[in-house]
Design an enzyme around this catalytic site. Structure first.
Site, PDB file in Angstrom:
ATOM      1  N   HIS A 164       0.842  -1.210   0.000  1.00 19.49           N
ATOM      2  CA  HIS A 164       0.000   0.000   0.000  1.00 19.49           C
ATOM      3  C   HIS A 164       0.870   1.250   0.000  1.00 19.49           C
ATOM      4  O   HIS A 164       0.641   2.186  -0.780  1.00 19.49           O
ATOM      5  CB  HIS A 164      -0.918  -0.024   1.228  1.00 19.49           C
ATOM      6  N   GLU A 165       1.874   1.263   0.861  1.00 18.44           N
ATOM      7  CA  GLU A 165       2.761   2.438   0.933  1.00 18.44           C
ATOM      8  C   GLU A 165       3.574   2.599  -0.348  1.00 18.44           C
ATOM      9  O   GLU A 165       3.799   3.720  -0.814  1.00 18.44           O
ATOM     10  CB  GLU A 165       3.678   2.324   2.150  1.00 18.44           C
ATOM     11  N   HIS A 168       1.650   4.490  -2.897  1.00 15.79           N
ATOM     12  CA  HIS A 168       1.745   5.950  -2.781  1.00 15.79           C
ATOM     13  C   HIS A 168       3.007   6.467  -3.468  1.00 15.79           C
ATOM     14  O   HIS A 168       2.986   7.498  -4.157  1.00 15.79           O
ATOM     15  CB  HIS A 168       1.770   6.360  -1.309  1.00 15.79           C
ATOM     16  N   GLU A 209      -6.194   6.588  -1.908  1.00 13.27           N
ATOM     17  CA  GLU A 209      -6.120   5.446  -0.992  1.00 13.27           C
ATOM     18  C   GLU A 209      -6.610   4.176  -1.671  1.00 13.27           C
ATOM     19  O   GLU A 209      -6.048   3.089  -1.462  1.00 13.27           O
ATOM     20  CB  GLU A 209      -6.938   5.729   0.274  1.00 13.27           C
TER      21      GLU A 209
END
Length: 255
Positions: A164-165, A168, A209
């Site tokens: 997930h990070e 980003h 997100e």
């Protein structure tokens, strides 16, 4: 890191249960990950995230503003790195080597140009974060996970959260969301248009997100791993383990 429970679980986890690309079996046995060589962020961005990013990229002010933002964020990153070096544990082949291998594996799956530095921060809050920008100073970007997150989640779930990070970072969200905020600044004082611009920015942040939730799924390549990570983070305990009940909960919300 924000976890977009219901809007993510319902449309993504339900439809992926029927897909042939990724397994929906138990994640108790680690499986080899498929490396997505050449994958571009536009291939997993949420449609709203993709469209607004493209709009900002093609705006006439972007070139000059981007350089200024990158320079500013580079200073912030430098300060953050020094703070982490003095207050957290830097993961390496000699320090938490299994976690270092997890970062390398997740980075390989998403075809990251540079493997980020990973730090473990002591905290009672299960969380992870990044500055979400790959700098131009040849220094690797930074990802931080907390001790509570490591204690609560399995190795596979931690890898999904790291994914997930990395999403980003792959999407350069810090850069483009900041540019989007600058683009809407002249509208904020205007009646009606100001509130509409702010609502659009909020929707974009949420869509960003969702993009990263997709990146988590690409890294985990197992629906139950992603659902399990979200379940434990929302419940605040590792004792919550029934991912199917959690998915059913999201369906109940949709009704």
């Amino acid at each position: 890191m924000k976890y977009s429970l219901f809007l993510f679980l319902a449309p993504v986890l339900q439809t992926t249960n029927t897909a042939v690309a990724f397994s929906a079996e138990s994640a108790s046995v680690p499986k080899p990950r498929i490396s997505l060589k050449g994958i571009d962020a536009s291939q997993f961005r949420h449609p709203l995230d993709r469209d607004l990013t493209s709009f900002v990229q093609n705006a006439p002010f972007t070139g000059l503003a981007e350089e200024g933002i990158r320079a500013s964020l580079s200073l912030v990153e430098q300060g953050t790195r020094l703070d982490l070096l003095s207050s957290s544990v830097k993961v390496s082949p000699n320090q938490m080597p299994e976690l270092h291998a997890t970062m390398e594996n997740a980075s390989r799956v998403l075809d990251m140009e540079v493997v980020p530095e990973l730090y473990v921060q002591s905290s009672s809050q299960a969380n992870a974060f990044t500055l979400a920008l790959q700098g131009r100073d040849n220094k690797p970007p930074i990802v931080v996970v907390t001790s509570a997150l490591l204690d609560r989640c399995t190795d596979e779930e931690v890898e999904a959260i790291i994914g997930h990070e990395l999403g980003h970072l792959k999407c350069s969200h810090s850069l483009y969301l900041t540019l989007g905020g600058l683009a809407t600044t002249p509208l904020r004082g205007l009646p009606l248009l100001g509130s509409q611009a702010e609502q659009l920015l909020q929707r974009w942040r949420l869509a960003a997100e969702y993009s990263c939730d997709r990146a988590a799924l690409l890294v985990a390549q197992d629906v139950n791993v992603v659902a399990g990570a979200m379940l434990k983070l929302f419940a605040g305990t590792a004792r919550a383990t029934n991912t199917q009940a959690f998915i059913d909960q999201s369906k109940e919300y949709e009704k």
